[in-house]
Structure formats: structure tokens, C-alpha cells
Design a protein around this motif. Structure first.
Motif, PDB file in Angstrom:
ATOM      1  N   TYR A   1       3.901 -53.602 135.581  1.00  0.00           N
ATOM      2  CA  TYR A   1       3.395 -54.849 135.005  1.00  0.00           C
ATOM      3  C   TYR A   1       2.081 -55.256 135.671  1.00  0.00           C
ATOM      4  O   TYR A   1       1.123 -55.627 134.998  1.00  0.00           O
ATOM      5  N   LYS A   2       2.044 -55.158 136.996  1.00  0.00           N
ATOM      6  CA  LYS A   2       0.831 -55.524 137.738  1.00  0.00           C
ATOM      7  C   LYS A   2      -0.339 -54.629 137.316  1.00  0.00           C
ATOM      8  O   LYS A   2      -1.436 -55.118 137.047  1.00  0.00           O
ATOM      9  N   PHE A   3      -0.091 -53.324 137.257  1.00  0.00           N
ATOM     10  CA  PHE A   3      -1.161 -52.416 136.837  1.00  0.00           C
ATOM     11  C   PHE A   3      -1.657 -52.779 135.442  1.00  0.00           C
ATOM     12  O   PHE A   3      -2.856 -52.876 135.211  1.00  0.00           O
ATOM     13  N   LEU A  16     -19.009 -38.615 131.587  1.00  0.00           N
ATOM     14  CA  LEU A  16     -18.023 -38.616 130.510  1.00  0.00           C
ATOM     15  C   LEU A  16     -18.513 -39.472 129.344  1.00  0.00           C
ATOM     16  O   LEU A  16     -19.313 -40.390 129.538  1.00  0.00           O
ATOM     17  N   PRO A  17     -18.026 -39.194 128.143  1.00  0.00           N
ATOM     18  CA  PRO A  17     -18.420 -40.012 126.986  1.00  0.00           C
ATOM     19  C   PRO A  17     -18.043 -41.483 127.178  1.00  0.00           C
ATOM     20  O   PRO A  17     -17.254 -41.828 128.056  1.00  0.00           O
ATOM     21  N   GLU A  18     -18.586 -42.335 126.317  1.00  0.00           N
ATOM     22  CA  GLU A  18     -18.363 -43.779 126.435  1.00  0.00           C
ATOM     23  C   GLU A  18     -16.935 -44.186 126.110  1.00  0.00           C
ATOM     24  O   GLU A  18     -16.509 -45.280 126.456  1.00  0.00           O
ATOM     25  N   LYS A  19     -16.200 -43.321 125.437  1.00  0.00           N
ATOM     26  CA  LYS A  19     -14.798 -43.600 125.114  1.00  0.00           C
ATOM     27  C   LYS A  19     -13.939 -42.589 125.854  1.00  0.00           C
ATOM     28  O   LYS A  19     -14.122 -41.373 125.707  1.00  0.00           O
ATOM     29  N   ILE A  20     -13.018 -43.095 126.652  1.00  0.00           N
ATOM     30  CA  ILE A  20     -12.141 -42.232 127.438  1.00  0.00           C
ATOM     31  C   ILE A  20     -10.702 -42.604 127.125  1.00  0.00           C
ATOM     32  O   ILE A  20     -10.304 -43.766 127.277  1.00  0.00           O
ATOM     33  N   ILE A  21      -9.949 -41.620 126.663  1.00  0.00           N
ATOM     34  CA  ILE A  21      -8.531 -41.811 126.368  1.00  0.00           C
ATOM     35  C   ILE A  21      -7.760 -41.083 127.458  1.00  0.00           C
ATOM     36  O   ILE A  21      -7.983 -39.894 127.686  1.00  0.00           O
ATOM     37  N   LEU A  22      -6.892 -41.799 128.133  1.00  0.00           N
ATOM     38  CA  LEU A  22      -6.116 -41.222 129.231  1.00  0.00           C
ATOM     39  C   LEU A  22      -4.642 -41.223 128.875  1.00  0.00           C
ATOM     40  O   LEU A  22      -4.148 -42.185 128.290  1.00  0.00           O
ATOM     41  N   MET A  23      -3.947 -40.164 129.264  1.00  0.00           N
ATOM     42  CA  MET A  23      -2.502 -40.126 129.122  1.00  0.00           C
ATOM     43  C   MET A  23      -1.901 -40.005 130.512  1.00  0.00           C
ATOM     44  O   MET A  23      -2.324 -39.167 131.310  1.00  0.00           O
ATOM     45  N   ALA A  24      -0.946 -40.887 130.779  1.00  0.00           N
ATOM     46  CA  ALA A  24      -0.304 -40.898 132.096  1.00  0.00           C
ATOM     47  C   ALA A  24       1.168 -41.251 131.934  1.00  0.00           C
ATOM     48  O   ALA A  24       1.592 -41.734 130.881  1.00  0.00           O
ATOM     49  N   ASN A  25       1.915 -41.020 132.995  1.00  0.00           N
ATOM     50  CA  ASN A  25       3.331 -41.379 133.038  1.00  0.00           C
ATOM     51  C   ASN A  25       3.537 -42.561 133.975  1.00  0.00           C
ATOM     52  O   ASN A  25       2.762 -42.748 134.921  1.00  0.00           O
ATOM     53  N   VAL A  26       4.585 -43.311 133.729  1.00  0.00           N
ATOM     54  CA  VAL A  26       4.905 -44.472 134.552  1.00  0.00           C
ATOM     55  C   VAL A  26       5.026 -44.064 136.025  1.00  0.00           C
ATOM     56  O   VAL A  26       4.613 -44.807 136.921  1.00  0.00           O
ATOM     57  N   SER A  27       5.532 -42.859 136.291  1.00  0.00           N
ATOM     58  CA  SER A  27       5.719 -42.401 137.677  1.00  0.00           C
ATOM     59  C   SER A  27       4.393 -42.206 138.424  1.00  0.00           C
ATOM     60  O   SER A  27       4.390 -42.054 139.647  1.00  0.00           O
ATOM     61  N   GLN A  28       3.263 -42.240 137.718  1.00  0.00           N
ATOM     62  CA  GLN A  28       1.959 -42.081 138.365  1.00  0.00           C
ATOM     63  C   GLN A  28       1.404 -43.401 138.894  1.00  0.00           C
ATOM     64  O   GLN A  28       0.346 -43.415 139.511  1.00  0.00           O
ATOM     65  N   ILE A  29       2.110 -44.505 138.667  1.00  0.00           N
ATOM     66  CA  ILE A  29       1.649 -45.800 139.174  1.00  0.00           C
ATOM     67  C   ILE A  29       1.985 -45.888 140.653  1.00  0.00           C
ATOM     68  O   ILE A  29       3.131 -45.658 141.060  1.00  0.00           O
ATOM     69  N   VAL A  30       0.980 -46.198 141.460  1.00  0.00           N
ATOM     70  CA  VAL A  30       1.156 -46.388 142.901  1.00  0.00           C
ATOM     71  C   VAL A  30       0.671 -47.790 143.256  1.00  0.00           C
ATOM     72  O   VAL A  30      -0.085 -48.406 142.503  1.00  0.00           O
ATOM     73  N   SER A  31       1.108 -48.286 144.403  1.00  0.00           N
ATOM     74  CA  SER A  31       0.780 -49.671 144.745  1.00  0.00           C
ATOM     75  C   SER A  31      -0.688 -49.877 145.091  1.00  0.00           C
ATOM     76  O   SER A  31      -1.287 -50.869 144.700  1.00  0.00           O
ATOM     77  N   ASN A  32      -1.291 -48.922 145.822  1.00  0.00           N
ATOM     78  CA  ASN A  32      -2.687 -49.137 146.248  1.00  0.00           C
ATOM     79  C   ASN A  32      -3.381 -47.794 146.500  1.00  0.00           C
ATOM     80  O   ASN A  32      -2.765 -46.734 146.409  1.00  0.00           O
ATOM     81  N   LEU A  33      -4.654 -47.884 146.837  1.00  0.00           N
ATOM     82  CA  LEU A  33      -5.461 -46.687 147.077  1.00  0.00           C
ATOM     83  C   LEU A  33      -4.915 -45.872 148.249  1.00  0.00           C
ATOM     84  O   LEU A  33      -4.905 -44.644 148.208  1.00  0.00           O
ATOM     85  N   SER A  34      -4.445 -46.539 149.271  1.00  0.00           N
ATOM     86  CA  SER A  34      -3.892 -45.849 150.437  1.00  0.00           C
ATOM     87  C   SER A  34      -2.681 -44.991 150.043  1.00  0.00           C
ATOM     88  O   SER A  34      -2.549 -43.847 150.482  1.00  0.00           O
ATOM     89  N   ASP A  35      -1.824 -45.550 149.219  1.00  0.00           N
ATOM     90  CA  ASP A  35      -0.656 -44.812 148.726  1.00  0.00           C
ATOM     91  C   ASP A  35      -1.107 -43.597 147.920  1.00  0.00           C
ATOM     92  O   ASP A  35      -0.595 -42.486 148.087  1.00  0.00           O
ATOM     93  N   ALA A  36      -2.083 -43.785 147.039  1.00  0.00           N
ATOM     94  CA  ALA A  36      -2.608 -42.679 146.227  1.00  0.00           C
ATOM     95  C   ALA A  36      -3.205 -41.594 147.111  1.00  0.00           C
ATOM     96  O   ALA A  36      -2.949 -40.403 146.902  1.00  0.00           O
ATOM     97  N   MET A  37      -3.999 -41.994 148.099  1.00  0.00           N
ATOM     98  CA  MET A  37      -4.631 -41.011 148.984  1.00  0.00           C
ATOM     99  C   MET A  37      -3.591 -40.244 149.795  1.00  0.00           C
ATOM    100  O   MET A  37      -3.746 -39.035 150.026  1.00  0.00           O
ATOM    101  N   GLY A  38      -2.538 -40.922 150.217  1.00  0.00           N
ATOM    102  CA  GLY A  38      -1.461 -40.247 150.939  1.00  0.00           C
ATOM    103  C   GLY A  38      -0.798 -39.170 150.087  1.00  0.00           C
ATOM    104  O   GLY A  38      -0.522 -38.070 150.547  1.00  0.00           O
TER     105      GLY A  38
END
Length: 182
Positions: free
Chosen positions: A26-28, A122-144
Motif C-alpha cells: 500500500y505504501k509503495f 529509455l523511451p518516454e513510456k515505460i511499462i514495468l511488470m513486477a511481483n508483490v514479493s519484489q516490494i522492499v521497505s527501503n533502498l538499504s533492504d534492496a541493496m542488501g
């Protein structure tokens, strides 16, 4: 920094603070849309196909940069031409991502998603596909998590066109996120 940029950054901080106890997804979603991104929750791949088809029609997308084989299958179903290399005539990019960062609504990309290209190309329109499991709390978590995966290059992050965080920002970039349940 001028006054409107300061107010926008303060609004983002206030929104982030008000959502500190919210679920990460929800936050993301709130912060991603606040920054100008277009958020689409998809319960399954069939719904993702419908949303992709709508986006390509509404945005008049005729040629897409897409090198991911799974995503190319989606484009084949909705009958949109695509190329594995970035070309000048590409109206959009259809890519995956590494992580969705709930802290500020940004999307982390690497060479796994955009090959050797810089995100500004990249072009001006970017369509991304992701899964809910790819949501992390912050940049530090992602980098880890990136560090644990190993051998990931060309790390960058992008956000919607209203974000003042990106530099250099393409103010007319449209980000469409198709978020799938795992």
C-alpha cells in the motif's frame, strides 16, 4: 532548490511519514502514484494482459523495446511489435525490475532489466511488470538483497514524472506498473 521543488519533496516526506505503519504494498502504491506513476494491480497474468493491451492502445504504442522472453510473449499476445535492442522508433519499453522501494515509491533497475542502456535513454513510456514479493521497505533492504544475489551491474532507480528526486529527470516520462500477485 526553488520553492515548488522544496514543497514537493516535503509533501513526499509527509506522505511517507503518514504511511510509516502501512503495509509495504500500500505504501509503495501511494508513493509511486504520488510521484506520477500509473499503478495497476493485476490478480493474474490474464488481467495483466488486458491492462497491457489497454495501455498500448490508449498510449498509441506501436513499437516496444523488450528483450525479456516472458514479456515478449505478452507483447505477442496483444500483437505489439517489439525489438530486443533499443531503437529510435521504440514508443515504449516493456521491462521487469529488481525491486520496488516502498520508502519513496521508486523502482530499482539493473542490467538484468535494461541491459547496458542508461535509464535516461529509455523511451518516454515505460511499462514495468513486477511481483508483490519484489516490494522492499527501503533502498538499504534492496541493496542488501542485490549484494546477496551477486554480480548485478548498472544499478539505477526510476520514479514517476512528478518526482524531483531524479537527475537528470525526463519530465515527460510515463511509468506504468503492472503489479502481479506471486
Amino acid at each position: 532548490m526553488n520553492q515548488p521543488e522544496e514543497e514537493t519533496n516535503q509533501d513526499l516526506v509527509k506522505l511517507g511519514d503518514s504511511l510509516k505503519n502501512a503495509d509495504l504494498d500500500y505504501k509503495f502504491a501511494q508513493l509511486f502514484t504520488h510521484s506520477g506513476g500509473f499503478f495497476n494491480y493485476c490478480a493474474d497474468e490474464a488481467e495483466a494482459l488486458q491492462v497491457l493491451n489497454q495501455i498500448t492502445k490508449i498510449e498509441n504504442i506501436g513499437s516496444v523495446f523488450c528483450w525479456d522472453s516472458d514479456l515478449k510473449n505478452f507483447l505477442n499476445v496483444v500483437n505489439v511489435p517489439h525489438s530486443e535492442e533499443l531503437e529510435l522508433n521504440n514508443d515504449a519499453a516493456f521491462i521487469t525490475c529488481e525491486y520496488l522501494i516502498a520508502y519513496d515509491g521508486r523502482i530499482m533497475l539493473s542490467h538484468n532489466n535494461i541491459l547496458h542502456y542508461h535509464s535516461s535513454r529509455l523511451p518516454e513510456k515505460i511499462i514495468l511488470m513486477a511481483n508483490v514479493s519484489q516490494i522492499v521497505s527501503n533502498l538499504s533492504d534492496a541493496m542488501g538483497r542485490i549484494k546477496r544475489k551477486g554480480n548485478i551491474k548498472n544499478l539505477t532507480s526510476i520514479s514517476g514524472n512528478q518526482s524531483k528526486i531524479d537527475a537528470p529527470a525526463q519530465n515527460n516520462t510515463k511509468l506504468f506498473l503492472l503489479l502481479l500477485e506471486d
